[in-house]
Design a protein around this motif. Structure first.
Motif, PDB file in Angstrom:
ATOM      1  N   ALA A   1      47.956  71.484   4.654  1.00  0.00           N
ATOM      2  CA  ALA A   1      46.848  70.642   5.108  1.00  0.00           C
ATOM      3  C   ALA A   1      45.538  71.386   4.881  1.00  0.00           C
ATOM      4  O   ALA A   1      44.997  72.025   5.794  1.00  0.00           O
ATOM      5  N   LEU A   2      45.042  71.342   3.666  1.00  0.00           N
ATOM      6  CA  LEU A   2      43.787  72.018   3.339  1.00  0.00           C
ATOM      7  C   LEU A   2      42.630  71.295   4.016  1.00  0.00           C
ATOM      8  O   LEU A   2      42.572  70.070   4.028  1.00  0.00           O
ATOM      9  N   ARG A   3      41.702  72.077   4.579  1.00  0.00           N
ATOM     10  CA  ARG A   3      40.588  71.480   5.302  1.00  0.00           C
ATOM     11  C   ARG A   3      39.259  71.980   4.748  1.00  0.00           C
ATOM     12  O   ARG A   3      39.148  73.101   4.259  1.00  0.00           O
ATOM     13  N   SER A   4      38.255  71.127   4.850  1.00  0.00           N
ATOM     14  CA  SER A   4      36.910  71.479   4.402  1.00  0.00           C
ATOM     15  C   SER A   4      36.272  72.446   5.395  1.00  0.00           C
ATOM     16  O   SER A   4      36.809  72.698   6.489  1.00  0.00           O
ATOM     17  N   ARG A   5      35.110  72.952   5.032  1.00  0.00           N
ATOM     18  CA  ARG A   5      34.397  73.865   5.933  1.00  0.00           C
ATOM     19  C   ARG A   5      34.118  73.181   7.263  1.00  0.00           C
ATOM     20  O   ARG A   5      34.313  73.781   8.331  1.00  0.00           O
ATOM     21  N   ASP A   6      33.644  71.938   7.230  1.00  0.00           N
ATOM     22  CA  ASP A   6      33.338  71.227   8.472  1.00  0.00           C
ATOM     23  C   ASP A   6      34.595  70.969   9.291  1.00  0.00           C
ATOM     24  O   ASP A   6      34.570  71.067  10.527  1.00  0.00           O
ATOM     25  N   GLU A   7      35.694  70.643   8.621  1.00  0.00           N
ATOM     26  CA  GLU A   7      36.952  70.411   9.331  1.00  0.00           C
ATOM     27  C   GLU A   7      37.465  71.694   9.971  1.00  0.00           C
ATOM     28  O   GLU A   7      37.990  71.680  11.090  1.00  0.00           O
ATOM     29  N   PHE A   8      37.316  72.799   9.265  1.00  0.00           N
ATOM     30  CA  PHE A   8      37.695  74.092   9.832  1.00  0.00           C
ATOM     31  C   PHE A   8      36.817  74.433  11.025  1.00  0.00           C
ATOM     32  O   PHE A   8      37.306  74.900  12.073  1.00  0.00           O
ATOM     33  N   ALA A   9      35.507  74.198  10.896  1.00  0.00           N
ATOM     34  CA  ALA A   9      34.577  74.527  11.971  1.00  0.00           C
ATOM     35  C   ALA A   9      34.893  73.767  13.260  1.00  0.00           C
ATOM     36  O   ALA A   9      34.578  74.240  14.362  1.00  0.00           O
ATOM     37  N   ARG A  10      35.539  72.603  13.138  1.00  0.00           N
ATOM     38  CA  ARG A  10      35.887  71.822  14.330  1.00  0.00           C
ATOM     39  C   ARG A  10      36.787  72.583  15.278  1.00  0.00           C
ATOM     40  O   ARG A  10      36.769  72.346  16.495  1.00  0.00           O
ATOM     41  N   PHE A  11      37.615  73.481  14.753  1.00  0.00           N
ATOM     42  CA  PHE A  11      38.496  74.260  15.620  1.00  0.00           C
ATOM     43  C   PHE A  11      37.696  75.110  16.605  1.00  0.00           C
ATOM     44  O   PHE A  11      38.231  75.527  17.641  1.00  0.00           O
ATOM     45  N   PHE A  12      36.431  75.397  16.286  1.00  0.00           N
ATOM     46  CA  PHE A  12      35.610  76.276  17.109  1.00  0.00           C
ATOM     47  C   PHE A  12      34.604  75.505  17.969  1.00  0.00           C
ATOM     48  O   PHE A  12      33.692  76.098  18.536  1.00  0.00           O
ATOM     49  N   HIS A  13      34.795  74.191  18.084  1.00  0.00           N
ATOM     50  CA  HIS A  13      33.883  73.373  18.879  1.00  0.00           C
ATOM     51  C   HIS A  13      33.830  73.884  20.318  1.00  0.00           C
ATOM     52  O   HIS A  13      34.850  74.089  20.964  1.00  0.00           O
ATOM     53  N   GLY A  14      32.623  74.110  20.803  1.00  0.00           N
ATOM     54  CA  GLY A  14      32.437  74.566  22.175  1.00  0.00           C
ATOM     55  C   GLY A  14      32.553  76.067  22.360  1.00  0.00           C
ATOM     56  O   GLY A  14      32.370  76.567  23.481  1.00  0.00           O
ATOM     57  N   LEU A  15      32.856  76.795  21.289  1.00  0.00           N
ATOM     58  CA  LEU A  15      32.962  78.248  21.351  1.00  0.00           C
ATOM     59  C   LEU A  15      31.702  78.891  20.778  1.00  0.00           C
ATOM     60  O   LEU A  15      30.927  78.256  20.065  1.00  0.00           O
ATOM     61  N   ASP A  16      31.504  80.159  21.078  1.00  0.00           N
ATOM     62  CA  ASP A  16      30.349  80.899  20.572  1.00  0.00           C
ATOM     63  C   ASP A  16      30.784  81.725  19.370  1.00  0.00           C
ATOM     64  O   ASP A  16      31.483  82.742  19.507  1.00  0.00           O
ATOM     65  N   LEU A  17      30.370  81.288  18.174  1.00  0.00           N
ATOM     66  CA  LEU A  17      30.764  81.970  16.948  1.00  0.00           C
ATOM     67  C   LEU A  17      30.129  83.352  16.856  1.00  0.00           C
ATOM     68  O   LEU A  17      28.934  83.527  17.121  1.00  0.00           O
ATOM     69  N   VAL A  18      30.947  84.316  16.470  1.00  0.00           N
ATOM     70  CA  VAL A  18      30.445  85.653  16.177  1.00  0.00           C
ATOM     71  C   VAL A  18      29.767  85.601  14.812  1.00  0.00           C
ATOM     72  O   VAL A  18      30.303  85.013  13.867  1.00  0.00           O
ATOM     73  N   ALA A  19      28.576  86.193  14.700  1.00  0.00           N
ATOM     74  CA  ALA A  19      27.884  86.226  13.413  1.00  0.00           C
ATOM     75  C   ALA A  19      28.769  86.886  12.365  1.00  0.00           C
ATOM     76  O   ALA A  19      29.475  87.850  12.677  1.00  0.00           O
ATOM     77  N   PRO A  20      28.825  86.365  11.153  1.00  0.00           N
ATOM     78  CA  PRO A  20      27.978  85.330  10.545  1.00  0.00           C
ATOM     79  C   PRO A  20      28.510  83.906  10.691  1.00  0.00           C
ATOM     80  O   PRO A  20      28.135  83.035   9.905  1.00  0.00           O
ATOM     81  N   GLY A  21      29.359  83.634  11.650  1.00  0.00           N
ATOM     82  CA  GLY A  21      29.904  82.290  11.829  1.00  0.00           C
ATOM     83  C   GLY A  21      31.036  82.001  10.869  1.00  0.00           C
ATOM     84  O   GLY A  21      31.781  82.895  10.474  1.00  0.00           O
ATOM     85  N   VAL A  22      31.166  80.736  10.481  1.00  0.00           N
ATOM     86  CA  VAL A  22      32.196  80.357   9.507  1.00  0.00           C
ATOM     87  C   VAL A  22      31.771  80.868   8.142  1.00  0.00           C
ATOM     88  O   VAL A  22      30.684  80.552   7.664  1.00  0.00           O
ATOM     89  N   GLU A  23      32.635  81.641   7.520  1.00  0.00           N
ATOM     90  CA  GLU A  23      32.274  82.295   6.266  1.00  0.00           C
ATOM     91  C   GLU A  23      33.496  82.322   5.344  1.00  0.00           C
ATOM     92  O   GLU A  23      34.637  82.251   5.786  1.00  0.00           O
ATOM     93  N   VAL A  24      33.231  82.384   4.043  1.00  0.00           N
ATOM     94  CA  VAL A  24      34.311  82.633   3.095  1.00  0.00           C
ATOM     95  C   VAL A  24      34.989  83.941   3.518  1.00  0.00           C
ATOM     96  O   VAL A  24      34.319  84.915   3.874  1.00  0.00           O
ATOM     97  N   VAL A  25      36.322  83.952   3.513  1.00  0.00           N
ATOM     98  CA  VAL A  25      37.094  84.992   4.195  1.00  0.00           C
ATOM     99  C   VAL A  25      36.626  86.414   3.878  1.00  0.00           C
ATOM    100  O   VAL A  25      36.394  87.218   4.786  1.00  0.00           O
ATOM    101  N   HIS A  26      36.473  86.749   2.600  1.00  0.00           N
ATOM    102  CA  HIS A  26      36.186  88.146   2.257  1.00  0.00           C
ATOM    103  C   HIS A  26      34.741  88.542   2.543  1.00  0.00           C
ATOM    104  O   HIS A  26      34.394  89.721   2.439  1.00  0.00           O
ATOM    105  N   ARG A  27      33.919  87.567   2.962  1.00  0.00           N
ATOM    106  CA  ARG A  27      32.523  87.883   3.266  1.00  0.00           C
ATOM    107  C   ARG A  27      32.260  88.049   4.754  1.00  0.00           C
ATOM    108  O   ARG A  27      31.114  88.246   5.167  1.00  0.00           O
ATOM    109  N   TRP A  28      33.314  87.974   5.569  1.00  0.00           N
ATOM    110  CA  TRP A  28      33.150  88.178   7.009  1.00  0.00           C
ATOM    111  C   TRP A  28      33.234  89.673   7.301  1.00  0.00           C
ATOM    112  O   TRP A  28      34.279  90.277   7.164  1.00  0.00           O
ATOM    113  N   HIS A  29      32.109  90.262   7.695  1.00  0.00           N
ATOM    114  CA  HIS A  29      31.999  91.685   8.029  1.00  0.00           C
ATOM    115  C   HIS A  29      32.763  92.590   7.060  1.00  0.00           C
ATOM    116  O   HIS A  29      33.648  93.354   7.466  1.00  0.00           O
TER     117      HIS A  29
END
Length: 271
Positions: free
Chosen positions: A218-246
């Motif tokens: 079940a491949l999901r778009s960026r917005d669909e993935f971001a829905r899993f984090f609704h109501g949570l406080d994203l750690v910077a840089p937020g939703v990111e392409v996997v290898h670009r997160w910290h």
């Protein structure tokens, strides 16, 4: 510690159909897979030869996210969809930073149960445990995890490369909500997820090929993935392409280039 309620002698592994955990092991160069898994893995490579790099990128994200969490005071981890042990495992990363960290691994694949002892070699100050359970049964996951983790203190819930095997019809978002509802304030959700955003035609072909083999993708778009984090406080840089997160928290994956690896990752804190 030993896996809860486990009987290694009773493990029965179906080698007639491919399994995502064993395919993932094959992509990582492991030996705990079968010809049927290698065959499906090779079919995936004909569609996109970067698949092994994607697997390693996901694992590297788990290492970086775990390191970040431990450095920021998290001492309890619940890793669902653990997969076949590949060192370093999550508890080794966490306990390197915090020797008293407590980790519960959870998976529904019998082959992971058969190798669970490799997941349990932690520090004497901390704790590691393996739980045979399915993310689709969050009550059983939480009940088992509570035998090791204190749910009155923050817990990092890790769902790395897992939810793209659970469709909306199976209630993927509801499952995450139910798990998060059990966690106290200050807990974290850690996720990666494959996407078709960058390679729609290749992704569609892979989805159909896996579906024919009985595997949901079940491949999901960026917005669909971001829905899993609704109501949570994203750690910077937020939703990111996997290898670009910290990326500074780990080493680059061999074979990783400037191209976009088709997957997203994020870490978020519960309010």
């Amino acid at each position: 510690m030993t896996g809860q309620g486990s009987d290694r002698n009773a493990v029965v592994i179906d080698t007639s159909t491919p399994h995502p955990a064993r395919m993932y092991d094959w992509y990582l160069g492991g030996k705990d897979n079968y010809p049927v898994d290698e065959e499906m893995g090779r079919q995936m490579l004909t569609l996109d030869p970067r698949v092994p790099v994607m697997a390693r990128v996901n694992r590297a994200f788990m290492h970086r996210a775990t390191r970040w969490l431990a450095q920021n005071g998290v001492r309890q981890f619940l890793d669902i969809g653990t997969g076949i042990p590949t060192e370093p495992n999550l508890h080794q990363i966490a306990q390197e930073v915090a020797p008293d960290a407590r980790v519960v691994y959870c998976d529904n694949d019998p082959i992971v149960l058969a190798h669970a002892e490799a997941l349990l070699r932690g520090t004497p100050e901390g704790a590691t445990e393996y739980l045979q359970a399915d993310v689709r049964d969050p009550a059983a996951v939480v009940e088992g995890a509570k035998r090791v983790l204190d749910f009155d203190r923050p817990v990092a819930l890790s769902l790395v490369a897992l939810l793209h095997f659970v469709s909306d019809e199976e209630g993927a978002h509801e499952l995450v909500d139910r798990l998060l509802a059990e966690l106290p304030s200050g807990s974290y959700l850690v996720m990666t997820h494959a996407t078709a955003d960058f390679t729609p035609e290749v992704s569609a072909a892979a989805t159909e090929k896996l579906r024919a083999a009985g595997i949901t993708l079940a491949l999901r778009s960026r917005d669909e993935f971001a829905r899993f984090f609704h109501g949570l406080d994203l750690v910077a840089p937020g939703v990111e392409v996997v290898h670009r997160w910290h990326p500074e928290l780990g080493e680059p994956v061999p074979g990783q280039d400037d191209g976009v690896i088709p997957g997203y990752g994020a870490v978020a804190r519960t309010p």
